[in-house]
Scaffold this motif. Structure first.
Motif, PDB file in Angstrom:
ATOM      1  N   ALA A  46       0.828  -1.201   0.000  1.00 32.64           N
ATOM      2  CA  ALA A  46       0.000   0.000   0.000  1.00 32.64           C
ATOM      3  C   ALA A  46       0.865   1.255   0.000  1.00 32.64           C
ATOM      4  N   LEU A  47       1.891   1.282   0.831  1.00 33.09           N
ATOM      5  CA  LEU A  47       2.761   2.453   0.904  1.00 33.09           C
ATOM      6  C   LEU A  47       3.502   2.675  -0.412  1.00 33.09           C
ATOM      7  N   ARG A  48       4.015   1.605  -0.997  1.00 33.63           N
ATOM      8  CA  ARG A  48       4.739   1.741  -2.265  1.00 33.63           C
ATOM      9  C   ARG A  48       3.803   2.170  -3.398  1.00 33.63           C
ATOM     10  N   SER A  49       2.568   1.678  -3.342  1.00 31.95           N
ATOM     11  CA  SER A  49       1.632   1.950  -4.431  1.00 31.95           C
ATOM     12  C   SER A  49       1.226   3.412  -4.489  1.00 31.95           C
ATOM     13  N   TYR A  50       1.203   4.078  -3.350  1.00 34.44           N
ATOM     14  CA  TYR A  50       0.788   5.478  -3.339  1.00 34.44           C
ATOM     15  C   TYR A  50       1.938   6.436  -3.624  1.00 34.44           C
ATOM     16  N   LEU A  51       3.153   5.913  -3.804  1.00 34.11           N
ATOM     17  CA  LEU A  51       4.219   6.750  -4.348  1.00 34.11           C
ATOM     18  C   LEU A  51       4.051   6.832  -5.855  1.00 34.11           C
ATOM     19  N   TRP A  52       4.609   7.852  -6.476  1.00 32.92           N
ATOM     20  CA  TRP A  52       4.526   8.000  -7.923  1.00 32.92           C
ATOM     21  C   TRP A  52       5.681   7.240  -8.563  1.00 32.92           C
ATOM     22  N   ALA A  53       5.348   6.414  -9.531  1.00 31.06           N
ATOM     23  CA  ALA A  53       6.273   5.391 -10.034  1.00 31.06           C
ATOM     24  C   ALA A  53       7.514   5.950 -10.706  1.00 31.06           C
ATOM     25  N   ASP A  54       7.498   7.214 -11.107  1.00 27.58           N
ATOM     26  CA  ASP A  54       8.669   7.801 -11.763  1.00 27.58           C
ATOM     27  C   ASP A  54       9.513   8.642 -10.813  1.00 27.58           C
ATOM     28  N   GLN A  55       9.257   8.546  -9.508  1.00 31.39           N
ATOM     29  CA  GLN A  55      10.063   9.282  -8.517  1.00 31.39           C
ATOM     30  C   GLN A  55      10.849   8.274  -7.681  1.00 31.39           C
ATOM     31  N   LEU A  56      11.947   7.795  -8.258  1.00 34.45           N
ATOM     32  CA  LEU A  56      12.719   6.714  -7.649  1.00 34.45           C
ATOM     33  C   LEU A  56      13.354   7.091  -6.311  1.00 34.45           C
ATOM     34  N   PRO A  57      13.824   8.334  -6.096  1.00 38.72           N
ATOM     35  CA  PRO A  57      14.372   8.652  -4.770  1.00 38.72           C
ATOM     36  C   PRO A  57      13.358   8.465  -3.645  1.00 38.72           C
ATOM     37  N   ARG A  58      12.091   8.760  -3.891  1.00 40.18           N
ATOM     38  CA  ARG A  58      11.072   8.541  -2.859  1.00 40.18           C
ATOM     39  C   ARG A  58      10.926   7.060  -2.565  1.00 40.18           C
ATOM     40  N   ALA A  59      10.962   6.236  -3.599  1.00 35.59           N
ATOM     41  CA  ALA A  59      10.875   4.784  -3.397  1.00 35.59           C
ATOM     42  C   ALA A  59      12.068   4.271  -2.601  1.00 35.59           C
ATOM     43  N   GLN A  60      13.256   4.808  -2.884  1.00 36.46           N
ATOM     44  CA  GLN A  60      14.451   4.382  -2.143  1.00 36.46           C
ATOM     45  C   GLN A  60      14.360   4.769  -0.671  1.00 36.46           C
ATOM     46  N   ARG A  61      13.859   5.981  -0.394  1.00 34.72           N
ATOM     47  CA  ARG A  61      13.695   6.404   0.999  1.00 34.72           C
ATOM     48  C   ARG A  61      12.690   5.505   1.716  1.00 34.72           C
ATOM     49  N   LEU A  62      11.595   5.182   1.035  1.00 37.06           N
ATOM     50  CA  LEU A  62      10.590   4.325   1.647  1.00 37.06           C
ATOM     51  C   LEU A  62      11.159   2.947   1.941  1.00 37.06           C
ATOM     52  N   ASN A  63      11.906   2.375   1.018  1.00 37.85           N
ATOM     53  CA  ASN A  63      12.479   1.053   1.258  1.00 37.85           C
ATOM     54  C   ASN A  63      13.403   1.066   2.466  1.00 37.85           C
ATOM     55  N   GLY A  64      14.185   2.121   2.619  1.00 36.44           N
ATOM     56  CA  GLY A  64      15.057   2.224   3.787  1.00 36.44           C
ATOM     57  C   GLY A  64      14.265   2.351   5.070  1.00 36.44           C
ATOM     58  N   ALA A  65      13.183   3.143   5.042  1.00 29.90           N
ATOM     59  CA  ALA A  65      12.356   3.312   6.236  1.00 29.90           C
ATOM     60  C   ALA A  65      11.646   2.020   6.604  1.00 29.90           C
ATOM     61  N   LEU A  66      11.232   1.245   5.613  1.00 28.81           N
ATOM     62  CA  LEU A  66      10.609  -0.049   5.901  1.00 28.81           C
ATOM     63  C   LEU A  66      11.604  -0.996   6.558  1.00 28.81           C
ATOM     64  N   ALA A  67      12.862  -0.927   6.144  1.00 28.62           N
ATOM     65  CA  ALA A  67      13.887  -1.757   6.787  1.00 28.62           C
ATOM     66  C   ALA A  67      14.077  -1.354   8.244  1.00 28.62           C
ATOM     67  N   LEU A  68      14.058  -0.054   8.544  1.00 28.86           N
ATOM     68  CA  LEU A  68      14.161   0.403   9.931  1.00 28.86           C
ATOM     69  C   LEU A  68      12.927  -0.008  10.733  1.00 28.86           C
ATOM     70  N   ALA A  69      11.758   0.088  10.123  1.00 34.60           N
ATOM     71  CA  ALA A  69      10.523  -0.266  10.830  1.00 34.60           C
ATOM     72  C   ALA A  69      10.503  -1.734  11.219  1.00 34.60           C
ATOM     73  N   ALA A  70      11.175  -2.554  10.452  1.00 38.30           N
ATOM     74  CA  ALA A  70      11.189  -3.982  10.749  1.00 38.30           C
ATOM     75  C   ALA A  70      11.903  -4.289  12.056  1.00 38.30           C
ATOM     76  N   ARG A  71      12.772  -3.358  12.514  1.00 41.96           N
ATOM     77  CA  ARG A  71      13.527  -3.625  13.747  1.00 41.96           C
ATOM     78  C   ARG A  71      13.290  -2.607  14.854  1.00 41.96           C
ATOM     79  N   THR A  72      12.463  -1.582  14.591  1.00 41.68           N
ATOM     80  CA  THR A  72      12.183  -0.563  15.603  1.00 41.68           C
ATOM     81  C   THR A  72      10.683  -0.399  15.765  1.00 41.68           C
ATOM     82  N   PRO A  73      10.104  -0.859  16.862  1.00 37.91           N
ATOM     83  CA  PRO A  73       8.651  -0.700  17.050  1.00 37.91           C
ATOM     84  C   PRO A  73       8.256   0.773  17.119  1.00 37.91           C
ATOM     85  N   ALA A  74       7.196   1.111  16.384  1.00 45.96           N
ATOM     86  CA  ALA A  74       6.625   2.461  16.406  1.00 45.96           C
ATOM     87  C   ALA A  74       5.111   2.296  16.310  1.00 45.96           C
TER      88      ALA A  74
END
Length: 384
Positions: free
Chosen positions: A236-264
């Motif tokens: 859902a989070l990836r889908s609501y990003l715009w597909a031609d804005q790759l830096p936003r996708a890269q930031r999201l992927n990094g944040a998802l990796a952090l979320a996997a190990r840090t409860p929020a």
């Protein structure tokens, strides 16, 4: 039924996408508007939503539904045009993806119609650039005001961070992100989330010299929270990003990796209810922050939110300060501008000397880059 309202909303959203640097999204929504007017598959997909108000963002919901089809492998012909799925989009040939987009909508109508019930939630982590700016400013203000007494806590204070409208809670991880611009960096050097081009021009002095923040408690609220550690939530989070804005996708992927190990944790409640259970705490900076949510909160509920914020400000003390940070659009002159405002309270009540309210920065809606308004900017005379 008439789709005139929806056509206007789709065209308006297409223009916004173009202005915000997504020519692919703009091209698709302009063609989708024409398909609505012609009674094509897009009209069938949004039937029942054709009179939805602008804040419901039906155009973005449709765009997100089809993007989810692409990312989940169910629209391979369209994926060939989506950069974040390994495809290519040529702005000189903006109509090339349209036949595959239209075909995907027609082939997956039940999926698309179900997706339209979901509110758009990008959980844009670029906005943490503004959160970190506000935290650094508050820590400096508190340190400058501190006296050398035995009851003065050491600075910087640990942060208790609470977010309204958190979506998946990714901005609750902000202290683990790294901000970078020319001759400037702030945050852990090994962070998987790099907020590049964080500042236009010179960053504020207090941010350049700021110590790293230490968040000891983090919680948020959202009427429809997303679990970033689930496959459906990440999609859902990836889908609501715009597909031609790759830096936003890269930031999201990094944040998802952090979320996997840090409860929020994000509670499925409204903002006012969430704040009623919150108190300040000695030896810590209690922070309530939100970004681009006010337009979605009913007027009566926001009035209650303001009452809770005033209660927390009145309960603050020098050893238990309270900070309200808001990154929200505000009408200035003939248009809307996205401004970071801060109210720091560090004494009983809200009187002079115990509270500071100021506008700290301005940014584009996604948070990157930010800049400091000029001293004579009219926005500085209109604090929230």
């Amino acid at each position: 039924m008439s789709f005139d309202h929806a056509v206007a909303m789709f065209r308006h959203q297409a223009d916004s996408c173009a202005e915000l640097g997504s020519p692919l999204s703009a091209a698709l929504l302009h063609r989708a508007a024409g398909d609505l007017a012609a009674g094509g598959p897009c009209a069938e997909a949004i039937a029942g939503h054709e009179d939805a108000p602008g804040p419901n963002a039906i155009a973005l919901r449709l765009l997100g539904a089809v993007h989810a089809l692409v990312l989940s492998g169910r629209a391979p012909d369209l994926a060939a045009h989506y950069p974040d799925a390994g495809g290519h989009f040529d702005p000189a040939d903006p109509d090339a993806p349209w036949p595959a987009f239209r075909a995907a909508v027609a082939a997956h109508l039940p999926f698309v119609r179900e997706w339209l019930t979901r509110p758009p939630q990008t959980n844009e982590v670029g906005r943490s650039n503004l959160l970190l700016t506000g935290l650094a400013w508050a820590q400096q203000q508190l340190a400058d005001a501190a006296t050398s007494t035995a009851t003065t806590p050491p600075f910087p204070l640990p942060v208790r961070l609470y977010e309204l409208g958190s979506s998946a809670g990714l901005n609750l991880l902000a202290e683990q992100f790294r901000c970078v611009s020319e001759d400037f960096s702030y945050g852990p050097p090994d962070s998987p989330v790099v907020l590049a081009d964080a500042w236009r021009g010179e960053p504020p002095a207090w941010l350049r010299d700021a110590p790293l923040q230490r968040v000891t408690e983090r919680r948020g609220c959202d009427p429809t929270p997303i679990d970033p550690r689930s496959a459906d939530g990440a999609l859902a989070l990836r889908s609501y990003l715009w597909a031609d804005q790759l830096p936003r996708a890269q930031r999201l992927n990094g944040a998802l990796a952090l979320a996997a190990r840090t409860p929020a944790p994000v509670e499925a409640v409204g903002a006012a209810v969430f704040l009623r259970g919150l108190e300040t705490a000695p030896g810590a900076l209690t922070v309530v922050w939100h970004s681009v949510i006010r337009q979605y909160v009913p007027v009566d509920e926001w009035r209650s939110v303001e009452g809770e914020l005033a209660r927390l400000a009145a309960a603050s003390t020098p050893s238990a300060p309270f900070l309200h940070l808001a990154f929200e659009p505000r009408r200035v002159g003939g248009g809307h501008r996205f401004l970071l405002t801060a109210r720091l309270s560090s004494g009983p009540g809200s009187g002079s000397g115990s509270a500071i309210t100021t506008t700290l920065a301005e940014s584009v809606p996604h948070g990157l880059p930010a800049w400091t308004p000029a001293p004579d900017d009219p926005a500085l005379r209109q604090p929230d």
